[in-house]
Design a protein around this motif. Sequence first.
Motif, PDB file in Angstrom:
ATOM      1  N   UNK A 136       0.835  -1.199   0.000  1.00  0.00           N
ATOM      2  CA  UNK A 136       0.000   0.000   0.000  1.00  0.00           C
ATOM      3  C   UNK A 136       0.863   1.240   0.000  1.00  0.00           C
ATOM      4  N   UNK A 137       0.279   2.331   0.465  1.00  0.00           N
ATOM      5  CA  UNK A 137       1.006   3.593   0.527  1.00  0.00           C
ATOM      6  C   UNK A 137       1.572   3.800   1.928  1.00  0.00           C
ATOM      7  N   UNK A 138       2.683   4.476   1.994  1.00  0.00           N
ATOM      8  CA  UNK A 138       3.334   4.767   3.272  1.00  0.00           C
ATOM      9  C   UNK A 138       2.694   5.993   3.900  1.00  0.00           C
ATOM     10  N   UNK A 139       2.576   5.977   5.220  1.00  0.00           N
ATOM     11  CA  UNK A 139       1.983   7.115   5.936  1.00  0.00           C
ATOM     12  C   UNK A 139       3.032   8.071   6.466  1.00  0.00           C
ATOM     13  N   UNK A 140       4.273   7.616   6.615  1.00  0.00           N
ATOM     14  CA  UNK A 140       5.380   8.438   7.111  1.00  0.00           C
ATOM     15  C   UNK A 140       5.065   9.051   8.474  1.00  0.00           C
ATOM     16  N   UNK A 141       4.689   8.194   9.424  1.00  0.00           N
ATOM     17  CA  UNK A 141       4.369   8.637  10.781  1.00  0.00           C
ATOM     18  C   UNK A 141       5.587   9.152  11.518  1.00  0.00           C
ATOM     19  N   UNK A 142       5.325   9.706  12.698  1.00  0.00           N
ATOM     20  CA  UNK A 142       6.385  10.321  13.499  1.00  0.00           C
ATOM     21  C   UNK A 142       7.060   9.368  14.478  1.00  0.00           C
ATOM     22  N   UNK A 143       6.588   8.124  14.565  1.00  0.00           N
ATOM     23  CA  UNK A 143       7.165   7.190  15.526  1.00  0.00           C
ATOM     24  C   UNK A 143       7.872   6.050  14.809  1.00  0.00           C
ATOM     25  N   UNK A 144       8.879   5.463  15.443  1.00  0.00           N
ATOM     26  CA  UNK A 144       9.576   4.333  14.830  1.00  0.00           C
ATOM     27  C   UNK A 144       8.634   3.155  14.622  1.00  0.00           C
ATOM     28  N   UNK A 145       8.876   2.410  13.574  1.00  0.00           N
ATOM     29  CA  UNK A 145       8.113   1.200  13.264  1.00  0.00           C
ATOM     30  C   UNK A 145       6.617   1.472  13.129  1.00  0.00           C
ATOM     31  N   UNK A 146       6.231   2.682  12.696  1.00  0.00           N
ATOM     32  CA  UNK A 146       4.818   3.055  12.633  1.00  0.00           C
ATOM     33  C   UNK A 146       4.116   2.593  11.370  1.00  0.00           C
ATOM     34  N   UNK A 147       4.827   2.126  10.372  1.00  0.00           N
ATOM     35  CA  UNK A 147       4.200   1.676   9.131  1.00  0.00           C
ATOM     36  C   UNK A 147       3.624   0.275   9.252  1.00  0.00           C
ATOM     37  N   UNK A 148       4.290  -0.571  10.005  1.00  0.00           N
ATOM     38  CA  UNK A 148       3.954  -1.990  10.011  1.00  0.00           C
ATOM     39  C   UNK A 148       4.451  -2.596  11.326  1.00  0.00           C
ATOM     40  N   UNK A 149       3.649  -3.444  11.929  1.00  0.00           N
ATOM     41  CA  UNK A 149       4.130  -4.180  13.099  1.00  0.00           C
ATOM     42  C   UNK A 149       5.171  -5.197  12.629  1.00  0.00           C
ATOM     43  N   UNK A 150       5.956  -5.688  13.559  1.00  0.00           N
ATOM     44  CA  UNK A 150       6.950  -6.702  13.198  1.00  0.00           C
ATOM     45  C   UNK A 150       6.243  -7.916  12.607  1.00  0.00           C
TER      46      UNK A 150
END
Length: 190
Positions: A136-150
Amino acid sequence: MPVKLFLGPSEDRTTPIQVRPLYVDTKLKEFTTGEPHDVTDRMFVIRRAYRINDSLPTDEKKLPKWMWQRGGWILVDRTTGRVTQLSLPDFDPFYSDVAWYRDYAAYCGISDDAEKLYANVISLGRKKPILRRQLGTATNGDTPDSECSAPQWDRQPARVTFLPKNSAKFTFTLPDRSIDMTSSDEEPDK
Protein backbone atom coordinates in the motif's frame (compact mmCIF):
# COMPACT_ATOMS: atom_id res chain seq x y z
CA MET A 1 23.59 2.08 28.25
CA PRO A 2 20.29 3.95 27.93
CA VAL A 3 20.23 6.72 25.32
CA LYS A 4 17.54 8.87 23.70
CA LEU A 5 16.26 8.50 20.15
CA PHE A 6 14.81 11.81 18.90
CA LEU A 7 11.43 11.66 17.14
CA GLY A 8 9.28 13.88 14.93
CA PRO A 9 10.16 16.40 12.25
CA SER A 10 11.36 18.93 14.82
CA GLU A 11 12.97 16.20 16.96
CA ASP A 12 11.25 17.57 20.07
CA ARG A 13 10.18 14.16 21.45
CA THR A 14 12.39 11.30 22.57
CA THR A 15 12.08 7.61 23.26
CA PRO A 16 14.63 5.59 25.23
CA ILE A 17 16.65 2.85 23.53
CA GLN A 18 19.39 0.62 24.89
CA VAL A 19 22.77 0.75 23.15
CA ARG A 20 25.71 -1.55 23.84
CA PRO A 21 29.20 -1.80 22.38
CA LEU A 22 30.28 -4.70 20.16
CA TYR A 23 33.88 -5.66 20.86
CA VAL A 24 35.96 -7.95 18.64
CA ASP A 25 39.36 -8.95 20.08
CA THR A 26 39.07 -6.21 22.73
CA LYS A 27 38.54 -3.55 20.03
CA LEU A 28 35.32 -1.56 19.76
CA LYS A 29 33.85 -2.33 16.31
CA GLU A 30 30.27 -1.05 16.50
CA PHE A 31 27.47 0.03 18.78
CA THR A 32 24.34 -2.10 18.65
CA THR A 33 20.74 -2.02 19.84
CA GLY A 34 18.10 -4.68 20.28
CA GLU A 35 18.52 -8.41 20.66
CA PRO A 36 20.91 -10.48 18.51
CA HIS A 37 19.61 -13.36 16.38
CA ASP A 38 21.79 -16.47 16.07
CA VAL A 39 21.75 -17.54 12.41
CA THR A 40 24.15 -20.45 12.98
CA ASP A 41 26.40 -21.50 15.82
CA ARG A 42 29.12 -19.21 14.48
CA MET A 43 27.18 -16.26 12.99
CA PHE A 44 24.66 -13.82 14.40
CA VAL A 45 22.92 -10.65 13.22
CA ILE A 46 22.23 -7.55 15.28
CA ARG A 47 20.99 -4.03 14.61
CA ARG A 48 23.57 -1.27 14.43
CA ALA A 49 23.33 2.01 16.36
CA TYR A 50 25.51 5.02 15.71
CA ARG A 51 26.11 8.60 16.78
CA ILE A 52 25.75 11.43 14.30
CA ASN A 53 27.08 14.96 14.71
CA ASP A 54 24.12 17.36 14.87
CA SER A 55 26.18 20.56 15.04
CA LEU A 56 25.58 23.31 12.51
CA PRO A 57 28.53 25.13 10.95
CA THR A 58 27.27 28.36 12.56
CA ASP A 59 27.16 26.89 16.09
CA GLU A 60 29.58 28.63 18.45
CA LYS A 61 30.91 25.53 20.14
CA LYS A 62 33.39 23.50 18.18
CA LEU A 63 32.59 20.35 20.14
CA PRO A 64 30.34 17.90 18.31
CA LYS A 65 26.71 17.56 19.39
CA TRP A 66 26.09 13.82 19.18
CA MET A 67 22.67 12.25 18.56
CA TRP A 68 21.99 8.51 18.51
CA GLN A 69 20.34 6.88 15.48
CA ARG A 70 19.26 3.33 14.71
CA GLY A 71 21.03 1.89 11.70
CA GLY A 72 20.87 -1.20 9.54
CA TRP A 73 21.76 -4.76 10.42
CA ILE A 74 25.21 -6.31 10.66
CA LEU A 75 26.34 -9.94 10.41
CA VAL A 76 29.05 -11.02 12.86
CA ASP A 77 31.17 -14.14 12.42
CA ARG A 78 32.22 -15.34 15.87
CA THR A 79 35.11 -17.44 14.50
CA THR A 80 36.88 -14.79 12.42
CA GLY A 81 35.53 -11.67 14.13
CA ARG A 82 34.44 -10.26 10.79
CA VAL A 83 31.62 -7.70 10.91
CA THR A 84 29.65 -7.25 7.65
CA GLN A 85 26.99 -4.65 6.90
CA LEU A 86 23.87 -6.35 5.49
CA SER A 87 22.13 -4.89 2.47
CA LEU A 88 18.36 -5.11 2.99
CA PRO A 89 16.38 -3.73 0.01
CA ASP A 90 13.83 -1.02 0.92
CA PHE A 91 14.94 -1.16 4.58
CA ASP A 92 14.36 2.10 6.42
CA PRO A 93 16.19 2.42 9.77
CA PHE A 94 13.34 4.48 11.24
CA TYR A 95 10.25 2.62 9.97
CA SER A 96 11.35 -0.98 9.34
CA ASP A 97 11.21 -3.63 12.07
CA VAL A 98 12.91 -6.90 11.05
CA ALA A 99 11.74 -10.31 12.24
CA TRP A 100 14.32 -13.10 11.82
CA TYR A 101 13.75 -16.83 11.33
CA ARG A 102 16.69 -19.09 10.50
CA ASP A 103 18.60 -17.13 7.81
CA TYR A 104 15.47 -15.24 6.66
CA ALA A 105 14.63 -11.62 7.40
CA ALA A 106 11.08 -10.32 6.98
CA TYR A 107 10.24 -6.63 7.23
CA CYS A 108 8.12 -3.85 5.80
CA GLY A 109 10.22 -1.56 3.64
CA ILE A 110 9.70 1.92 2.23
CA SER A 111 10.36 2.97 -1.38
CA ASP A 112 13.07 5.56 -2.09
CA ASP A 113 10.45 8.29 -2.58
CA ALA A 114 8.79 7.30 0.76
CA GLU A 115 5.40 6.78 -0.90
CA LYS A 116 5.06 2.97 -1.12
CA LEU A 117 5.14 0.27 1.52
CA TYR A 118 6.61 -3.14 0.59
CA ALA A 119 6.65 -6.59 2.18
CA ASN A 120 10.19 -7.97 1.93
CA VAL A 121 11.65 -11.38 2.69
CA ILE A 122 15.36 -11.93 2.13
CA SER A 123 17.67 -14.85 2.72
CA LEU A 124 21.26 -14.24 3.77
CA GLY A 125 23.64 -15.02 0.95
CA ARG A 126 21.13 -14.32 -1.84
CA LYS A 127 21.35 -11.18 -3.91
CA LYS A 128 17.66 -10.84 -4.75
CA PRO A 129 14.81 -10.83 -2.24
CA ILE A 130 12.63 -13.92 -2.07
CA LEU A 131 9.61 -11.61 -1.80
CA ARG A 132 9.06 -7.95 -2.59
CA ARG A 133 5.38 -7.08 -2.76
CA GLN A 134 3.69 -3.71 -2.50
CA LEU A 135 1.37 -3.52 0.51
CA GLY A 136 0.00 0.00 0.00
CA THR A 137 1.01 3.59 0.53
CA ALA A 138 3.33 4.77 3.27
CA THR A 139 1.98 7.12 5.94
CA ASN A 140 5.38 8.44 7.11
CA GLY A 141 4.37 8.64 10.78
CA ASP A 142 6.38 10.32 13.50
CA THR A 143 7.16 7.19 15.53
CA PRO A 144 9.58 4.33 14.83
CA ASP A 145 8.11 1.20 13.26
CA SER A 146 4.82 3.06 12.63
CA GLU A 147 4.20 1.68 9.13
CA CYS A 148 3.95 -1.99 10.01
CA SER A 149 4.13 -4.18 13.10
CA ALA A 150 6.95 -6.70 13.20
CA PRO A 151 6.08 -9.61 10.87
CA GLN A 152 5.11 -12.89 12.55
CA TRP A 153 6.76 -16.20 11.59
CA ASP A 154 5.21 -19.69 11.66
CA ARG A 155 7.27 -22.87 11.45
CA GLN A 156 5.06 -25.57 9.84
CA PRO A 157 4.78 -24.62 7.04
CA ALA A 158 7.42 -21.90 7.07
CA ARG A 159 5.49 -18.70 6.46
CA VAL A 160 5.43 -15.08 7.52
CA THR A 161 2.49 -12.73 8.09
CA PHE A 162 2.84 -9.00 7.51
CA LEU A 163 0.64 -6.66 9.56
CA PRO A 164 0.65 -3.22 7.93
CA LYS A 165 -1.18 -0.47 9.84
CA ASN A 166 -3.15 0.90 6.85
CA SER A 167 -3.88 -2.16 4.69
CA ALA A 168 -4.91 -5.80 4.97
CA LYS A 169 -2.56 -8.39 6.46
CA PHE A 170 -0.61 -10.51 4.02
CA THR A 171 0.80 -14.04 4.48
CA PHE A 172 3.66 -15.48 2.41
CA THR A 173 4.70 -19.14 2.50
CA LEU A 174 8.39 -19.76 1.86
CA PRO A 175 9.24 -21.97 -1.10
CA ASP A 176 10.24 -25.49 -0.08
CA ARG A 177 13.97 -26.04 -0.17
CA SER A 178 16.23 -28.75 1.11
CA ILE A 179 19.18 -27.89 3.29
CA ASP A 180 22.51 -28.34 1.51
CA MET A 181 25.00 -29.62 4.07
CA THR A 182 27.93 -30.19 1.68
CA SER A 183 30.62 -27.60 1.16
CA SER A 184 31.35 -26.32 -2.33
CA ASP A 185 34.45 -28.48 -2.77
CA GLU A 186 32.80 -31.78 -1.75
CA GLU A 187 30.90 -34.10 -4.09
CA PRO A 188 27.37 -34.83 -2.91
CA ASP A 189 26.43 -38.50 -2.34
CA LYS A 190 24.54 -40.06 -5.21
